[in-house]
Design an enzyme around this catalytic site. Structure first.
Site, mmCIF file in Angstrom:
data_model
loop_
_atom_site.group_PDB
_atom_site.id
_atom_site.type_symbol
_atom_site.label_atom_id
_atom_site.label_comp_id
_atom_site.label_asym_id
_atom_site.label_seq_id
_atom_site.Cartn_x
_atom_site.Cartn_y
_atom_site.Cartn_z
ATOM 1 N N LYS A 184 3.715 0.112 -8.669
ATOM 2 C CA LYS A 184 3.905 -1.336 -8.608
ATOM 3 C C LYS A 184 3.111 -2.031 -9.730
ATOM 4 O O LYS A 184 2.418 -1.379 -10.490
ATOM 5 C CB LYS A 184 3.525 -1.857 -7.227
ATOM 6 C CG LYS A 184 4.287 -1.145 -6.084
ATOM 7 C CD LYS A 184 5.798 -1.415 -6.074
ATOM 8 C CE LYS A 184 6.608 -0.364 -5.356
ATOM 9 N NZ LYS A 184 6.597 -0.373 -3.918
HETATM 10 C C1 LIG Z 1 7.247 0.217 -2.658
HETATM 11 C C2 LIG Z 1 8.011 -0.607 -1.697
HETATM 12 C C3 LIG Z 1 7.635 -0.755 -0.370
HETATM 13 C C4 LIG Z 1 6.546 0.066 0.257
HETATM 14 O O1 LIG Z 1 5.334 -0.065 -0.386
HETATM 15 P P1 LIG Z 1 4.152 0.961 0.008
HETATM 16 O O2 LIG Z 1 2.922 0.232 -0.424
HETATM 17 O O3 LIG Z 1 4.410 2.194 -0.795
HETATM 18 O O4 LIG Z 1 4.209 1.178 1.447
HETATM 19 C C5 LIG Z 1 8.337 -1.611 0.432
HETATM 20 N N1 LIG Z 1 9.383 -2.298 -0.037
HETATM 21 C C6 LIG Z 1 9.795 -2.190 -1.315
HETATM 22 C C7 LIG Z 1 10.947 -2.996 -1.782
HETATM 23 C C8 LIG Z 1 9.138 -1.324 -2.177
HETATM 24 O O5 LIG Z 1 9.568 -1.164 -3.424
#
Ligand SMILES: *Cc1c(COP(=O)(O)O)cnc(C)c1O
Length: 372
Positions: A184
């Site tokens: 992210k």
């Molecule tokens: C990455 C992601 C998540 C989950 O995030 P985590 O921190 O890995 O649990 C949820 N929704 C979307 C759209 C994502 O891309």
């Protein structure tokens, strides 16, 4: 041979590594002063009038946000049909029902015009995703929620640093959930955060993330309900403090690289480009759609050909109704055709702050060569 270019890579500097070493030396590793400092820094970043609580992932955060919003067994939650599976899994885990709404081909965000038809007497909440960091139409979204008396849990996993009409995502709205997974826009290795304007919700979230524990005024511990164990560590929080300091710089570089992709693809008709948005787009990912079937090619074949040329290509994401669990639960991909098409055709191109300008030109010219 040029070095392999992955589709993403986190930027961790030596200063962060040294700061983490200091946390180790402090002896305070689990949730402590660094978690409090990270939450204060996030709240300040979002303008200072929100309550922030961090946890071990956005997935954990989305699940507890839904619980705080009162979602439980038998309730329905509206969610876009194309997203990471977690967006629907958290609903299913609460024994509630994900109701998939189709997306827009260009923004890749939930098509708000299709939401009213999906609302029933059982609908409790809408869970939009700011896909790839492009904010959904927030006026339209919150207008619908108010009109139908629904809670909103924003899956803002892609949208830390995104702005809508100049206001940061998470600086307003009901329950807004960020992810700090390494892919992210900023990371705590694993981690997530919820932003809310409601102090009571924030207190509940604290209990949900840590065994349901509440301390009374005398300092005695009680357990209000069987909570989860999703508290962030001070080690992770220290990484987050450093990443947040650099976030606007990261996102400015992402915006610049996205602009270079648009320039390099100028006049190319072999793929559908993403919506460009404005400068409030955090460009978590840059995805183009390629009609592989019409080209007599598979997406995996394309990924392999690109990997042979030293370029990593990701897939984010197949439509959720196309996944086994959801197919077997009776969902049909054909009911959300745009999501199905995007799910089949999407490819994620390399985009991360440490990429060089010339990497963009290289990616685009290799794509054109492989598709020729
Ligand atoms: C990455 C992601 C998540 C989950 O995030 P985590 O921190 O890995 O649990 C949820 N929704 C979307 C759209 C994502 O891309």
């Amino acid at each position: 041979m040029k070095p392999f270019l992955p589709f993403t890579r986190p930027s961790i500097d030596e200063e962060s590594i040294a700061a983490v070493a200091d946390v180790f030396r402090s002896g305070q590793l689990a949730s402590g002063p660094k978690v409090a400092a990270f939450e204060a820094a996030l709240a300040a970043y979002l303008g200072g009038n929100r309550h922030l609580r961090v946890m071990t992932s956005a997935t954990a955060g989305l699940e507890m946000a839904l619980e705080v919003a009162g979602v439980g067994a038998g309730d329905e939650v509206i969610v876009p049909a194309m997203s990471f599976a977690a967006s629907a899994n958290v609903i299913a885990r609460l024994r509630a029902k994900p109701v998939f709404v189709d997306i827009d081909l260009h923004t890749r965000n939930i098509d708000l015009d299709r939401v009213p038809a999906a609302i029933t007497a059982k609908t409790r909440a809408i869970m939009p995703v700011h896909f790839a960091g492009l904010p959904v139409d927030m006026d339209g979204l919150y207008g619908l929620a108010a009109e139908h008396g629904l809670r909103v849990v924003e899956d803002a996993a892609h949208a830390i640093g995104s702005t809508y009409h100049g206001k940061p995502i998470g600086s307003f709205g009901d329950l807004v959930v960020f992810s700090f997974h390494p892919n992210k826009n900023m990371t705590t290795i694993e981690g997530g955060a919820i932003s809310t304007g409601d102090a009571l919700a924030a207190e509940l979230l604290e209990q949900y993330r840590f065994h349901g524990i509440k301390r009374n005024a005398a300092g005695e511990v009680d357990v209000m309900f069987p909570g989860a164990k999703s508290n962030l560590t001070d080690v992770a929080a220290q990484i987050g403090i450093d990443q947040l300091r650099r976030l606007d710089g990261f996102n400015a570089r992402r915006l610049d690289l996205a602009g270079r992709y648009f320039d390099a693809f100028q006049g190319f008709t072999g793929a559908v480009m993403p919506a460009r948005g404005d400068s409030g787009h955090s460009w978590h990912m840059f995805q183009i759609l390629i009609d592989f079937a019409a080209r007599g090619m598979t997406r995996v074949g394309f990924q392999k050909a690109m990997a042979e040329r030293g370029i990593g290509i990701g897939v984010h994401y197949p439509s959720i109704p196309s996944l086994k669990f959801y197919r077997e639960a009776g969902y049909r991909e054909e009911d959300t055709p745009v999501a199905a098409r995007v799910g089949r055709e999407t490819v994620t191109l390399p985009l991360f702050p440490a990429m060089r300008d010339e990497d963009v030109e290289r990616v685009v010219s290799e794509i054109k060569a492989v598709l020729k």
